[in-house]
Design a protein around this motif. Structure first.
Motif, short mmCIF file in Angstrom:
data_model
loop_
_atom_site.label_atom_id
_atom_site.label_comp_id
_atom_site.label_asym_id
_atom_site.label_seq_id
_atom_site.Cartn_x
_atom_site.Cartn_y
_atom_site.Cartn_z
N TYR A 85 0.84 -1.19 0.00
CA TYR A 85 0.00 0.00 0.00
C TYR A 85 0.88 1.25 0.00
O TYR A 85 1.94 1.27 0.63
CB TYR A 85 -0.91 0.02 1.23
CG TYR A 85 -2.08 -0.92 1.14
CD1 TYR A 85 -3.29 -0.50 0.59
CD2 TYR A 85 -1.99 -2.23 1.61
CE1 TYR A 85 -4.38 -1.36 0.51
CE2 TYR A 85 -3.07 -3.10 1.53
CZ TYR A 85 -4.26 -2.66 0.97
OH TYR A 85 -5.32 -3.52 0.89
N PHE A 86 0.43 2.27 -0.70
CA PHE A 86 1.18 3.52 -0.71
C PHE A 86 1.22 4.13 0.68
O PHE A 86 0.22 4.13 1.41
CB PHE A 86 0.54 4.51 -1.69
CG PHE A 86 1.16 5.88 -1.63
CD1 PHE A 86 2.39 6.13 -2.22
CD2 PHE A 86 0.53 6.91 -0.93
CE1 PHE A 86 2.98 7.38 -2.14
CE2 PHE A 86 1.11 8.17 -0.85
CZ PHE A 86 2.33 8.41 -1.46
N GLU A 87 2.39 4.66 1.03
CA GLU A 87 2.57 5.43 2.26
C GLU A 87 3.31 6.71 1.91
O GLU A 87 4.19 6.70 1.03
CB GLU A 87 3.38 4.63 3.29
CG GLU A 87 2.68 3.36 3.76
CD GLU A 87 3.57 2.55 4.72
OE1 GLU A 87 4.65 3.06 5.07
OE2 GLU A 87 3.18 1.43 5.09
N PRO A 88 2.98 7.82 2.56
CA PRO A 88 3.65 9.08 2.23
C PRO A 88 5.17 9.01 2.30
O PRO A 88 5.87 9.68 1.53
CB PRO A 88 3.09 10.05 3.29
CG PRO A 88 1.74 9.49 3.63
CD PRO A 88 1.91 8.00 3.55
N SER A 89 5.70 8.18 3.21
CA SER A 89 7.16 8.07 3.34
C SER A 89 7.80 7.51 2.08
O SER A 89 9.00 7.70 1.84
CB SER A 89 7.51 7.18 4.54
OG SER A 89 6.97 5.88 4.38
N MET A 90 7.00 6.81 1.26
CA MET A 90 7.54 6.25 0.03
C MET A 90 7.93 7.32 -0.98
O MET A 90 8.76 7.10 -1.86
CB MET A 90 6.53 5.30 -0.62
CG MET A 90 6.27 4.03 0.17
SD MET A 90 5.00 3.02 -0.64
CE MET A 90 4.85 1.68 0.54
N THR A 91 7.30 8.48 -0.87
CA THR A 91 7.60 9.56 -1.81
C THR A 91 9.06 9.97 -1.70
O THR A 91 9.74 10.22 -2.70
CB THR A 91 6.69 10.77 -1.53
OG1 THR A 91 5.32 10.35 -1.59
CG2 THR A 91 6.92 11.87 -2.55
N GLU A 92 9.57 9.99 -0.47
CA GLU A 92 10.98 10.33 -0.26
C GLU A 92 11.88 9.27 -0.89
O GLU A 92 12.87 9.59 -1.54
CB GLU A 92 11.28 10.44 1.24
CG GLU A 92 12.73 10.83 1.53
CD GLU A 92 13.02 10.92 3.03
OE1 GLU A 92 14.20 11.05 3.39
OE2 GLU A 92 12.05 10.86 3.82
#
Length: 359
Positions: A85-92
């Motif tokens: 699942y996408f997590e905001p921390s993945m953007t980094e």
């Protein structure tokens, strides 16, 4: 939801809960993982799934697709054959990947990569008989791990040109080494891209001619990924290489899905036993049994074995007593630059010789 391995497919689902969505994702993975038979050959493939949810992860399709892509790449990096699942921390993490991609492309253009070589030692005589070529990427912040840049180079279709550049340097080094030991050989890792996209046979033929080296001077190492997607094409190229007199090794044996079914079809000369089994010698009876079975199988098929990752005398004695005496690992040597391989050959000293008799 994004699914990828080279190609991307997207699905939209309306579900009542994330538990339902997880069940759908796992069912897709399980279905894709099922072995299929192509031309009498069993093939297994995998998938990585990234999931983004409306409206938490995006309010329009563009943002949702971008974030599912980010989650999918995270799934690939965490071992594949999983959903994420996408997590905001993945953007980094995705931003770091973009920086690494740009740096990698620049490094290829500027030929920043160097070769190190890990000796392969015959424990019967205590001498190195060859080396495996390993690419290294030195930067101002230190060496970047091959575990980071090799998969990325494959994703960006850079691995063929990188390997070809590295091989030209390695063959120049090999000519020097063979002045000390005329049967010394170079072992080279060949990726799936070389079989599916590159002109591997033509390149190998021409480069050996360019450096005036016999086919016995090199060995090519392949993994299951080289022949899972297009097995007939890969096997045809391997047969062409075999006809030229080039020896072929199956790397990371025992860690994939289809090794046993391919052993009867591939023109192999060597099986490399993965370090994950070697490291457990003396600690895990199951791993020892797998090693013994692999060595026995190789002998019956007319192949030899190389053990990777040996670090102790006990491991080497175990392997030699089971008729595997070609050893690669830190017990004998870490990967070295060319000059240190020259020093090793000049010294011509005996390394540890196992006195164990075969069982």
């Amino acid at each position: 939801m994004g699914i990828n391995d080279r190609q991307l497919h997207r699905f939209c689902y309306r579900v009542s809960s994330t538990d339902k969505l997880s069940q759908v994702a796992q069912k897709i993975i399980d279905t894709i993982e099922q072995p299929i038979t192509l031309q009498d050959t069993m093939v297994c493939i995998g998938s990585s799934i990234g999931i983004s949810i409306y409206p938490e992860d995006g309010i329009d399709s563009a943002e949702l697709l971008k974030n599912s892509d980010i989650a999918m790449y995270s799934a690939k990096q965490n071992g594949r054959n999983i959903y994420q699942y996408f997590e905001p921390s993945m953007t980094e993490a995705a931003a770091k990947r973009l920086v690494l991609e740009a740096n990698l492309k620049q490094a290829v253009k500027q030929k920043q990569f160097i070769n190190h070589y890990q000796p392969i030692v015959d424990a019967h005589c205590g001498k190195a008989v060859g080396v495996e070529m390993l690419m290294r990427w030195p930067t101002g912040q230190g060496m970047i791990s091959p575990m980071e840049f090799i998969p990325l180079a494959e994703d960006l279709n850079l691995i063929i040109s990188m390997t070809e550049i590295a091989l030209k340097t390695a063959l120049q080094d090999l000519i020097v080494w063979r002045g000390f030991r005329n049967d010394f050989y170079l072992s080279i890792n060949i990726s799936a891209s070389h079989f599916s996209k590159g002109e591997l046979v033509t390149f190998i033929t021409s480069i050996l001619k360019e450096f005036d080296l016999p086919t016995s001077a090199i060995k090519l190492e392949v993994t299951e990924s080289a022949f899972i997607t297009e097995p007939e094409r890969a096997i045809d190229k391997m047969n062409q290489l075999k006809a030229l007199g080039i020896k072929l090794s199956l790397d990371d044996f025992g860690t994939g899905y289809s090794s046993l079914s391919y052993l009867r079809l591939l023109p192999l000369d060597v099986i490399k036993i993965d370090r994950s089994f070697i490291s457990n010698i003396g600690e895990n009876n199951a791993d020892e049994a797998i090693i013994e079975a692999t060595i026995s199988l190789a002998q019956k098929l007319g192949m030899s074995c190389v053990a990777e990752g040996a670090e102790t005398k006990e491991q080497i004695d175990f392997l030699v007593s089971r008729n595997c005496h070609y050893i690669q690992g830190y017990f004998y040597s870490k990967p070295l630059p060319c000059k240190q391989i020259i020093s090793l050959l000049k010294e011509n000293k005996l390394e540890y010789i196992s006195a164990r008799e075969s069982l």
